[in-house]
Design an enzyme around this catalytic site. Structure first.
Site, PDB file in Angstrom:
ATOM      1  N   ALA A   1     -48.396  73.485  55.111  1.00  0.00           N
ATOM      2  CA  ALA A   1     -49.117  72.230  55.332  1.00  0.00           C
ATOM      3  C   ALA A   1     -48.201  71.044  55.619  1.00  0.00           C
ATOM      4  CB  ALA A   1     -49.994  71.926  54.120  1.00  0.00           C
TER       5      ALA A   1
ATOM      6  N   ARG B   1     -54.655  71.389  49.608  1.00  0.00           N
ATOM      7  CA  ARG B   1     -54.404  71.952  48.282  1.00  0.00           C
ATOM      8  C   ARG B   1     -53.754  70.953  47.337  1.00  0.00           C
ATOM      9  NH1 ARG B   1     -54.675  77.719  48.840  1.00  0.00           N
ATOM     10  NH2 ARG B   1     -54.596  78.218  51.038  1.00  0.00           N
TER      11      ARG B   1
ATOM     12  N   ASN C   1     -38.580  71.133  52.627  1.00  0.00           N
ATOM     13  CA  ASN C   1     -39.874  70.755  52.052  1.00  0.00           C
ATOM     14  C   ASN C   1     -39.702  69.426  51.326  1.00  0.00           C
ATOM     15  OD1 ASN C   1     -42.651  71.487  51.591  1.00  0.00           O
ATOM     16  ND2 ASN C   1     -42.141  71.781  49.434  1.00  0.00           N
TER      17      ASN C   1
ATOM     18  N   CYS D   1     -73.970  86.608  65.412  1.00  0.00           N
ATOM     19  CA  CYS D   1     -73.250  87.050  66.613  1.00  0.00           C
ATOM     20  C   CYS D   1     -74.201  87.268  67.795  1.00  0.00           C
ATOM     21  CB  CYS D   1     -72.511  88.354  66.300  1.00  0.00           C
ATOM     22  SG  CYS D   1     -71.697  89.094  67.726  1.00  0.00           S
TER      23      CYS D   1
ATOM     24  N   SER E   1     -44.693  74.861  50.010  1.00  0.00           N
ATOM     25  CA  SER E   1     -44.235  74.908  48.622  1.00  0.00           C
ATOM     26  C   SER E   1     -44.105  76.352  48.142  1.00  0.00           C
ATOM     27  CB  SER E   1     -45.199  74.172  47.703  1.00  0.00           C
ATOM     28  OG  SER E   1     -45.704  73.050  48.331  1.00  0.00           O
TER      29      SER E   1
ATOM     30  N   HIS F   1     -53.316  82.834  57.486  1.00  0.00           N
ATOM     31  CA  HIS F   1     -54.644  82.435  56.999  1.00  0.00           C
ATOM     32  C   HIS F   1     -55.638  82.267  58.143  1.00  0.00           C
ATOM     33  CE1 HIS F   1     -52.375  80.716  53.277  1.00  0.00           C
ATOM     34  NE2 HIS F   1     -52.458  82.024  53.255  1.00  0.00           N
TER      35      HIS F   1
HETATM   36 ZN   LIG Z   1     -70.728  90.916  66.541  1.00  0.00          ZN
END
Ligand SMILES: [Zn+2]
Length: 250
Positions: free
Chosen positions: A27, A39, A223, A157, A199, A124
């Site tokens: 992030a 977060r 960081n 869908c 982190s 993610h």
């Molecule tokens: Zn589908």
């Protein structure tokens, strides 16, 4: 506070000396682009109890709530552009110095900075589109929003009728094995594993720096606050990610 110029110079040397760099981003690389760290204390994710994947699957009402929350968040950040950190990493990829980017972010900013999609490993997922959970068909967010606003129900869908969800990994949703395998492969084969703006608190993503080190990589961490991995890193720069990278990659 003054920028740690000596450490930044060391990082520039490490990058120069390495044939293969893998960047691992979190992030902190996107905060200067106006995307808050959800977060962090007071962040969006600490205000709501997160919706677990099993709850999302179980009830249409919960899915509708999850979509509404997502659009609220998305509308706040959808105009974000890549920052200095993204641009520096894109330059390393263009030069052939960085083999790939592993990211915990879902904001699509590495793609927008010009890194080819096949060189981005998204742990993610990606929040800029949606996918059918049954057949994998891609759906656009505008379409999902239209379905919700006009019919008041969560989208299904158009191909198979399956449940459609943002292409992100939710709490309780298993991480795709192929994505993890690619990330492991990248960590095991680089000479410099460069953590930027993470982190390193979220597992299993946080196992990657250790894996890289075990396979012989130099570990550098950039960081703005200390991490649990600082002691074992070869270089730690507790400074703004964008500022550091724009100085180290010229
Ligand atoms: Zn589908």
């Amino acid at each position: 506070m003054k920028a740690p110029t000596n450490e930044i110079a060391k990082l520039a040397c490490l990058i120069e000396a390495s044939e293969t760099v893998v960047a691992f981003t979190g992030a902190g690389i996107s905060t200067e682009c106006g995307i808050p760290d959800f977060r962090s204390p007071g962040g969006l994710w600490t205000k709501y109890k997160p919706i677990e994947f099993s709850e999302f699957l179980a009830s249409p009402e919960t899915r509708l709530e999850a979509w509404r929350r997502y659009f609220k968040l998305y509308d706040e950040v959808c105009g974000a552009r890549p920052g200095r950190g993204h641009r520096a990493i894109a330059q390393l990829v263009r030069r052939g110095k960085a083999s790939c980017v592993i990211t915990q972010n879902i904001d699509n900013l590495h793609q927008e900075s010009g890194v080819p999609v096949e060189k981005i490993i998204e742990l993610h997922g990606n929040g800029s589109f949606a996918k059918c959970l049954s057949c994998g068909k891609r759906h656009e967010l505008d379409w999902a929003r239209h379905e919700i606003e006009h019919f008041g129900r969560p989208p299904r869908c158009i191909g198979c009728g399956g449940i459609v969800k943002t292409a992100t990994i939710s709490f309780g949703q298993p991480m795709p094995e192929d994505v993890m395998a690619k990330a492991h492969g990248a960590a095991e084969s680089c000479q410099l594993f460069l953590v930027v703006g993470s982190s390193l608190k979220v597992y299993p993503a946080a196992t990657l720096p250790l894996l890289a080190q075990r396979w012989g990589a130099v570990l550098a961490i950039v960081n703005n606050e200390p991490t649990d991995f600082d002691e074992m890193a070869d270089l730690v720069i507790n400074w703004d990610a964008g500022d550091t990278l724009s100085r180290a990659v010229v």
